[in-house]
Design an enzyme around this catalytic site. Structure first.
Site, PDB file in Angstrom:
ATOM      1  N   SER A 102       0.795  -1.171   0.073  1.00 26.38           N
ATOM      2  CA  SER A 102       0.058  -0.097   0.007  1.00 26.38           C
ATOM      3  C   SER A 102       1.025   1.262  -0.074  1.00 26.38           C
ATOM      4  CB  SER A 102      -0.905   0.044   1.364  1.00 26.38           C
ATOM      5  OG  SER A 102      -1.614  -1.303   1.179  1.00 26.38           O
ATOM      6  N   LYS A 177      -7.541   1.733  -2.479  1.00 25.19           N
ATOM      7  CA  LYS A 177      -6.873   1.055  -1.125  1.00 25.19           C
ATOM      8  C   LYS A 177      -7.051   2.212  -0.074  1.00 25.19           C
ATOM      9  CE  LYS A 177      -4.665  -1.181   1.853  1.00 25.19           C
ATOM     10  NZ  LYS A 177      -5.263  -2.335   2.652  1.00 25.19           N
TER      11      LYS A 177
HETATM   12  P1  NAP Z   1       5.599  -6.470   7.139  1.00 27.72           P
HETATM   13  O1  NAP Z   1       5.266  -7.624   7.740  1.00 27.72           O
HETATM   14  O2  NAP Z   1       6.448  -5.215   7.774  1.00 27.72           O
HETATM   15  O3  NAP Z   1       6.501  -6.732   5.782  1.00 27.72           O
HETATM   16  C1  NAP Z   1       7.330  -5.982   5.119  1.00 27.72           C
HETATM   17  C2  NAP Z   1       8.339  -6.666   4.487  1.00 27.72           C
HETATM   18  O4  NAP Z   1       9.172  -6.109   3.527  1.00 27.72           O
HETATM   19  C3  NAP Z   1       9.532  -7.385   5.637  1.00 27.72           C
HETATM   20  O5  NAP Z   1       9.570  -8.621   5.291  1.00 27.72           O
HETATM   21  C4  NAP Z   1      10.517  -6.440   5.077  1.00 27.72           C
HETATM   22  O6  NAP Z   1      11.862  -7.195   5.252  1.00 27.72           O
HETATM   23  C5  NAP Z   1      10.549  -6.464   3.510  1.00 27.72           C
HETATM   24  N1  NAP Z   1      11.261  -5.404   2.867  1.00 27.72           N
HETATM   25  C6  NAP Z   1      11.193  -4.054   3.296  1.00 27.72           C
HETATM   26  N2  NAP Z   1      12.274  -3.328   2.673  1.00 27.72           N
HETATM   27  C7  NAP Z   1      12.602  -4.181   1.879  1.00 27.72           C
HETATM   28  C8  NAP Z   1      13.922  -4.228   0.934  1.00 27.72           C
HETATM   29  N3  NAP Z   1      14.394  -2.996   0.545  1.00 27.72           N
HETATM   30  N4  NAP Z   1      14.311  -5.255   0.351  1.00 27.72           N
HETATM   31  C9  NAP Z   1      13.594  -6.438   0.650  1.00 27.72           C
HETATM   32  N5  NAP Z   1      12.697  -6.848   1.418  1.00 27.72           N
HETATM   33  C10 NAP Z   1      12.033  -5.385   2.296  1.00 27.72           C
HETATM   34  O7  NAP Z   1       4.370  -5.498   6.493  1.00 27.72           O
HETATM   35  P2  NAP Z   1       3.096  -6.452   6.025  1.00 27.72           P
HETATM   36  O8  NAP Z   1       2.090  -6.234   7.142  1.00 27.72           O
HETATM   37  O9  NAP Z   1       3.358  -7.775   5.415  1.00 27.72           O
HETATM   38  O10 NAP Z   1       2.467  -5.574   5.023  1.00 27.72           O
HETATM   39  C11 NAP Z   1       3.459  -5.309   3.800  1.00 27.72           C
HETATM   40  C12 NAP Z   1       2.478  -4.073   2.792  1.00 27.72           C
HETATM   41  O11 NAP Z   1       0.974  -4.600   2.795  1.00 27.72           O
HETATM   42  C13 NAP Z   1       2.359  -2.720   3.561  1.00 27.72           C
HETATM   43  O12 NAP Z   1       2.147  -1.887   2.386  1.00 27.72           O
HETATM   44  C14 NAP Z   1       0.928  -2.978   4.235  1.00 27.72           C
HETATM   45  O13 NAP Z   1       0.495  -1.307   4.138  1.00 27.72           O
HETATM   46  C15 NAP Z   1       0.097  -3.449   3.466  1.00 27.72           C
HETATM   47  N6  NAP Z   1      -1.105  -4.346   3.893  1.00 27.72           N
HETATM   48  C16 NAP Z   1      -0.935  -5.031   5.019  1.00 27.72           C
HETATM   49  C17 NAP Z   1      -1.825  -5.622   5.859  1.00 27.72           C
HETATM   50  C18 NAP Z   1      -2.133  -6.389   6.897  1.00 27.72           C
HETATM   51  O14 NAP Z   1      -2.945  -6.968   7.507  1.00 27.72           O
HETATM   52  N7  NAP Z   1      -0.753  -6.811   7.440  1.00 27.72           N
HETATM   53  C19 NAP Z   1      -3.245  -5.688   4.918  1.00 27.72           C
HETATM   54  C20 NAP Z   1      -3.208  -5.029   3.848  1.00 27.72           C
HETATM   55  C21 NAP Z   1      -2.127  -4.275   3.296  1.00 27.72           C
HETATM   56  P3  NAP Z   1      12.250  -7.431   6.857  1.00 27.72           P
HETATM   57  O15 NAP Z   1      11.862  -8.810   7.295  1.00 27.72           O
HETATM   58  O16 NAP Z   1      13.747  -7.330   6.752  1.00 27.72           O
HETATM   59  O17 NAP Z   1      11.736  -6.234   7.652  1.00 27.72           O
END
Ligand code: NAP
Length: 303
Positions: A102, A177
């Site tokens: 997002s 979104k």
């Molecule tokens: P998250 O658990 O923080 O996952 C983000 C992932 O991206 C982490 O594994 C992180 O690596 C990786 N990352 C960040 N920078 C990177 C880079 N430069 N190179 C490689 N990997 C990298 O977040 P999430 O909850 O999965 O959410 C992901 C996205 O979906 C966000 O934009 C969020 O707003 C959206 N979203 C989330 C939800 C929800 O319920 N969780 C629902 C809808 C949408 P590390 O493991 O090293 O930190």
């Protein structure tokens, strides 16, 4: 006779709360998968399940027809797409990159232009439905980009979600979104106030939750989050820091468009208080703690 259709090779960059179960569902659907993540140990379980693990987004792109990015926000999408050893460095002319993070619609449109200059295609396809929706392949997916690319992506998107809607051109998925996030944040606030009020009135919290969830006051948050709020289970789910990133993008867009979103502004301010108190990495349902603090009443069922 025609042989079996060859499945496109799929890459995943970002294996957090959402990316990891989404990659697993793509693998289960029979797509060959290559993955990477900043913290590479998060790929261990997928490697065991049959995914190839590589160290950089560049290698993911080289080995894939379609690459999904599921990282944090606009700067991280830029890094994994256009940074050193990024997707653009491994791009080829059949490459389609689907950003399912997002992020800002303005950034999305700029990324689409840069990708076109470098000769690859993009879609924005952010999701709603939470961690549970990702695990159960029940996500709602809001897609922006060209029709032909959406159709090319559809078999993959159908392995990840249940409701897939092409909203419009580049950035339209991200704009949709943001509209979704307005509804999410204000719903969380509404559920929090209802439960704290019920606690203050001294009525049975579980019975109250059940009957509201069956009536006009119901919502996804009332059905999925209220039981966790009452149990004091605030682990993410969807992190407060990510929610705030989305609401900032909403308020920036609203500022530019000169529209007033008082409910969103209020929710953003209340989430700020939660971040100040160290709750940024808790789930976004933890907003109930702010209402509890303001009211001096806890809405908790102790087991
Ligand atoms: P998250 O658990 O923080 O996952 C983000 C992932 O991206 C982490 O594994 C992180 O690596 C990786 N990352 C960040 N920078 C990177 C880079 N430069 N190179 C490689 N990997 C990298 O977040 P999430 O909850 O999965 O959410 C992901 C996205 O979906 C966000 O934009 C969020 O707003 C959206 N979203 C989330 C939800 C929800 O319920 N969780 C629902 C809808 C949408 P590390 O493991 O090293 O930190």
């Amino acid at each position: 006779m025609t042989g079996p259709t060859k499945q496109p090779r799929i890459g995943f960059v970002g294996l957090g709360i959402m990316g990891q179960p989404m990659a697993r569902n793509a693998l289960k659907a029979g797509f060959p998968i290559t993955v990477t993540n900043r913290t590479l140990t998060k790929a261990d379980a997928l490697a065991t399940a049959g995914a190839a693990v590589v160290k950089t987004p560049r290698e993911v792109a080289q080995r894939s027809d379609i690459v999904v990015t599921m990282v944090t926000s606009s700067p991280e999408v830029e890094t994994v797409t256009f940074g050193p050893d990024g997707i653009a460095d491994g791009a080829h002319d059949r490459l389609l990159v689907i950003d399912m993070s997002s992020i800002s619609p303005v950034a999305t449109r700029a990324f689409a232009e840069r990708a076109a200059e470098k000769g690859f295609k993009t879609l924005d396809a952010p999701v709603s439905g939470g961690e549970i929706g990702a695990i159960e392949a029940r996500l709602s997916i809001m897609v922006g980009g060209d029709e032909a690319d959406v159709e090319r992506a559809r078999p993959l998107l159908e392995a990840l979600g249940k409701t897939i809607v092409h909203i419009g051109g580049h950035g339209a998925g991200q704009a949709c979104k943001l509209a979704n996030q307005i509804a999410v944040a204000i719903n969380n606030l509404g559920v929090s106030e209802a439960l704290v009020f019920a606690a203050a009135m001294g009525i049975d919290l579980e019975r109250t939750r059940q009957v509201i969830a069956g009536g006009a006051g119901s919502s996804w948050a009332m059905q999925n989050y209220a039981p966790k709020m009452l149990a004091g289970d605030f682990k993410p789910g969807f992190m407060v820091d990510h929610q705030q990133k989305d609401l900032r993008n909403v308020l920036d867009a609203a500022f530019s468009a000169h529209i007033s979103l008082p409910g969103t502004s209020l929710a953003h301010a209340l989430y700020n208080a939660l971040q100040r108190d160290g709750g940024g990495r808790e789930g976004n349902l933890a907003i109930i703690k702010v209402i509890e603090a303001l009211s001096g009443v806890e809405a908790r069922i102790r087991s």
